[in-house]
Write an enzyme that holds these catalytic residues in place. Structure first.
Site, PDB file in Angstrom:
ATOM      1  N   ALA A  76       0.816  -1.213   0.000  1.00  0.00           N
ATOM      2  CA  ALA A  76       0.000   0.000   0.000  1.00  0.00           C
ATOM      3  C   ALA A  76       0.853   1.269   0.000  1.00  0.00           C
ATOM      4  O   ALA A  76       0.441   2.294  -0.549  1.00  0.00           O
ATOM      5  CB  ALA A  76      -0.955   0.001   1.186  1.00  0.00           C
ATOM      6  N   THR A  77       2.045   1.221   0.585  1.00  0.00           N
ATOM      7  CA  THR A  77       2.908   2.407   0.563  1.00  0.00           C
ATOM      8  C   THR A  77       3.240   2.793  -0.871  1.00  0.00           C
ATOM      9  O   THR A  77       3.076   3.957  -1.275  1.00  0.00           O
ATOM     10  CB  THR A  77       4.214   2.153   1.354  1.00  0.00           C
ATOM     11  OG1 THR A  77       3.870   1.843   2.709  1.00  0.00           O
ATOM     12  CG2 THR A  77       5.134   3.363   1.321  1.00  0.00           C
ATOM     13  N   ASN A 156      -6.226   3.095  10.428  1.00  0.00           N
ATOM     14  CA  ASN A 156      -5.439   1.999  10.986  1.00  0.00           C
ATOM     15  C   ASN A 156      -5.242   2.087  12.497  1.00  0.00           C
ATOM     16  O   ASN A 156      -4.790   1.135  13.117  1.00  0.00           O
ATOM     17  CB  ASN A 156      -4.080   1.935  10.299  1.00  0.00           C
ATOM     18  CG  ASN A 156      -3.377   3.268  10.255  1.00  0.00           C
ATOM     19  OD1 ASN A 156      -3.881   4.219   9.651  1.00  0.00           O
ATOM     20  ND2 ASN A 156      -2.244   3.375  10.909  1.00  0.00           N
ATOM     21  N   GLN A 184      -6.709  -0.950   5.174  1.00  0.00           N
ATOM     22  CA  GLN A 184      -7.409  -1.555   6.314  1.00  0.00           C
ATOM     23  C   GLN A 184      -8.831  -1.974   5.946  1.00  0.00           C
ATOM     24  O   GLN A 184      -9.570  -2.465   6.806  1.00  0.00           O
ATOM     25  CB  GLN A 184      -7.462  -0.574   7.495  1.00  0.00           C
ATOM     26  CG  GLN A 184      -6.104  -0.188   8.053  1.00  0.00           C
ATOM     27  CD  GLN A 184      -5.452  -1.294   8.887  1.00  0.00           C
ATOM     28  OE1 GLN A 184      -6.089  -2.238   9.321  1.00  0.00           O
ATOM     29  NE2 GLN A 184      -4.153  -1.148   9.112  1.00  0.00           N
ATOM     30  N   SER A 204      -3.190  -3.843   0.408  1.00  0.00           N
ATOM     31  CA  SER A 204      -1.979  -4.579   0.733  1.00  0.00           C
ATOM     32  C   SER A 204      -2.313  -5.987   1.219  1.00  0.00           C
ATOM     33  O   SER A 204      -3.276  -6.175   1.969  1.00  0.00           O
ATOM     34  CB  SER A 204      -1.253  -3.808   1.843  1.00  0.00           C
ATOM     35  OG  SER A 204      -0.036  -4.426   2.136  1.00  0.00           O
ATOM     36  N   HIS A 206      -0.624  -8.045   3.279  1.00  0.00           N
ATOM     37  CA  HIS A 206      -0.314  -8.477   4.647  1.00  0.00           C
ATOM     38  C   HIS A 206      -1.273  -7.930   5.700  1.00  0.00           C
ATOM     39  O   HIS A 206      -1.176  -8.269   6.875  1.00  0.00           O
ATOM     40  CB  HIS A 206       1.146  -8.153   5.007  1.00  0.00           C
ATOM     41  CG  HIS A 206       1.433  -6.721   5.344  1.00  0.00           C
ATOM     42  ND1 HIS A 206       1.516  -6.281   6.643  1.00  0.00           N
ATOM     43  CD2 HIS A 206       1.676  -5.648   4.572  1.00  0.00           C
ATOM     44  CE1 HIS A 206       1.812  -4.984   6.644  1.00  0.00           C
ATOM     45  NE2 HIS A 206       1.912  -4.577   5.387  1.00  0.00           N
ATOM     46  N   CYS A 330       5.591   1.752  15.093  1.00  0.00           N
ATOM     47  CA  CYS A 330       6.571   2.836  15.117  1.00  0.00           C
ATOM     48  C   CYS A 330       7.755   2.503  14.244  1.00  0.00           C
ATOM     49  O   CYS A 330       8.254   1.394  14.247  1.00  0.00           O
ATOM     50  CB  CYS A 330       7.043   3.080  16.543  1.00  0.00           C
ATOM     51  SG  CYS A 330       5.782   3.859  17.516  1.00  0.00           S
TER      52      CYS A 330
HETATM   53  C1  LIG Z   1      -0.351  -0.784   6.554  1.00  0.00           C
HETATM   54  C2  LIG Z   1      -0.891   0.427   5.909  1.00  0.00           C
HETATM   55  C3  LIG Z   1      -0.215   1.041   4.843  1.00  0.00           C
HETATM   56  C4  LIG Z   1       1.122   0.545   4.348  1.00  0.00           C
HETATM   57  O1  LIG Z   1       0.996  -0.673   3.687  1.00  0.00           O
HETATM   58  P1  LIG Z   1       2.287  -1.524   3.297  1.00  0.00           P
HETATM   59  O2  LIG Z   1       1.739  -2.597   2.419  1.00  0.00           O
HETATM   60  O3  LIG Z   1       2.818  -2.044   4.581  1.00  0.00           O
HETATM   61  O4  LIG Z   1       3.217  -0.629   2.580  1.00  0.00           O
HETATM   62  C5  LIG Z   1      -0.783   2.156   4.274  1.00  0.00           C
HETATM   63  N1  LIG Z   1      -1.952   2.643   4.713  1.00  0.00           N
HETATM   64  C6  LIG Z   1      -2.636   2.077   5.720  1.00  0.00           C
HETATM   65  C7  LIG Z   1      -3.936   2.661   6.152  1.00  0.00           C
HETATM   66  C8  LIG Z   1      -2.124   0.956   6.357  1.00  0.00           C
HETATM   67  O5  LIG Z   1      -2.790   0.412   7.368  1.00  0.00           O
END
Ligand SMILES: *Cc1c(COP(=O)(O)O)cnc(C)c1O
Length: 387
Positions: A76-77, A156, A184, A204, A206, A330
């Protein structure tokens, strides 16, 4: 005797364990089916490509998209970076203004800061005490220069669910693109990109029992057709929006994770709601207060404020038996108060006295009962200690 395995994991907003059914489906693509999905001249590549397309199909079905609207990324990043940077660059002739919100994930907020350095104008909408934006605020923030609105689907830290459909409707009425960070949300609540007028959406694997390091960006193909500029350049994979050899096992895992989540979402959410309601009742009986929205909240989320008890102290005192956190995972050692809790209008004390609980698919009732008692005892014994 109990057969609980410690520490019990209650931090599902940070990440989720891999579902064994997802791993099973991924395994062959690490070993005998190792082909490059772009090497279509032989069965190795062809089999990999078939697997990728089948994952794309599963994912697009789950969100009511077309298969060619799914772009695979590293998570997601990266999807958020492409959505914000790539779209603001591509449509710079329409304007230079982006609207987002103060409670977004760092992957949005830090990308917005980067865009500001590149000369873009960003409006950060405030939220109410429950973590929702006001649609009237959104409407009045729109200018002739506004290219895109980016508002997360579910938070999140506090689990607050945004009124995505209304935001999407407003964006489309005004001919503005709408992106949502749904890391999320996808796999947890129903998402329909057509009904919700979503143009771009990040998610994402995971966060829904899939592997780390893989995710996707939904990019609308029609009404309107959207095409962000790439932010990494290379072999032209994924409609030239995201170059790089495809992570075939990861993509297969994402596809399976989405499919399972879609099927099991409803009963799972019922179970989570029962448990988080029950937990909140007990926590309230010892002075705890809910952070976030009382009803429009992810059912597996519980963010609770315990007055006069430092959250770090709770977390440390239960850490042998329970894995919980204060808020977002963190990345630095500095303990800063949660920007989300502050945005709700809470003070730093409240932010430093709140814990976030994220239930997951593999938690049992026995684990929940144990955790409620353990956390309650911890809070009671810490109450007298001045912070
Ligand atoms: C975990 C998360 C991300 C980042 O996702 P990654 O796949 O770990 O890069 C971005 N936005 C939200 C709201 C998240 O919970």
């Amino acid at each position: 005797m109990s057969n609980l395995k410690f520490p019990i994991y209650l931090d599902s907003h940070a990440t989720t364990p891999l579902d064994p059914r997802v791993l099973d489906e991924m395994m062959p693509y690490f070993t005998e089916k190792f082909g490059n999905a772009s090497s279509l001249d032989h069965p190795y590549g062809y089999d990999a490509s078939v697997a990728v397309e089948s994952a794309r199909e599963r994912i697009s079905n789950a969100i009511n998209a077309r298969h060619d609207e799914i772009i695979f990324t590293s998570g997601a990043t990266e999807s958020n970076n492409i959505a914000l940077i790539g779209t603001m660059e591509k449509y710079q002739d329409r304007g230079n203004h982006l609207i987002t919100c103060v409670t977004e994930h760092k992957a949005i907020l830090d990308t917005a800061i980067h865009l500001e350095k590149m000369g873009k104008k960003i409006t950060y909408l405030q939220v109410d005490e429950h973590g929702q934006i006001d649609l009237a605020d959104l409407e009045s923030a729109i200018t002739d220069e506004t290219v895109m609105i980016s508002i997360m689907a579910a938070n999140n830290e506090i689990g607050t669910i945004a009124d995505v459909a209304s935001i999407g409707r407003l964006a489309h009425e005004k001919n503005i693109l709408f992106h949502t960070d749904a890391a999320q949300a996808v796999g947890h609540i129903p998402i329909n990109v057509e009904e919700m007028n979503i143009d771009l959406m990040s998610f994402s694997a995971h966060k829904m029992y899939g592997p780390k390091g893989v995710g996707a960006l939904y990019v609308r193909g029609m009404r309107p057709r959207v095409k962000p500029e790439p932010i990494i350049h290379g072999g032209g994979q994924e409609r030239n929006i995201r170059s790089g050899t495809l992570n075939v096992p990861g993509i297969v895992g994402l596809g399976k994770a989405v499919e399972i989540s879609q099927k099991e979402m409803e009963p799972e959410n019922k179970r989570f709601k029962l448990w988080t309601d029950e937990m909140l009742k007990v926590f309230e009986s010892i002075g705890g207060q809910l952070n976030g929205h009382p009803t429009k909240r992810l059912s597996h989320n519980l963010n609770v404020y315990f007055p006069n008890v430092e959250s770090k102290a709770i977390i440390n005192s239960v850490s042998k038996e329970i894995a919980i956190s204060t808020g977002s995972a963190c990345t630095t050692q500095i303990v800063e108060p949660s920007h989300v809790l502050l945005a709700l209008g809470h003070d730093e004390n409240r932010a430093h006295s709140s814990i976030r609980i994220g239930l997951g698919r593999f938690n049992t009732k026995e684990e929940i009962d144990f955790c409620v008692e353990k956390i309650t005892n911890s809070v009671e014994s810490l109450k007298g200690i001045i912070i």
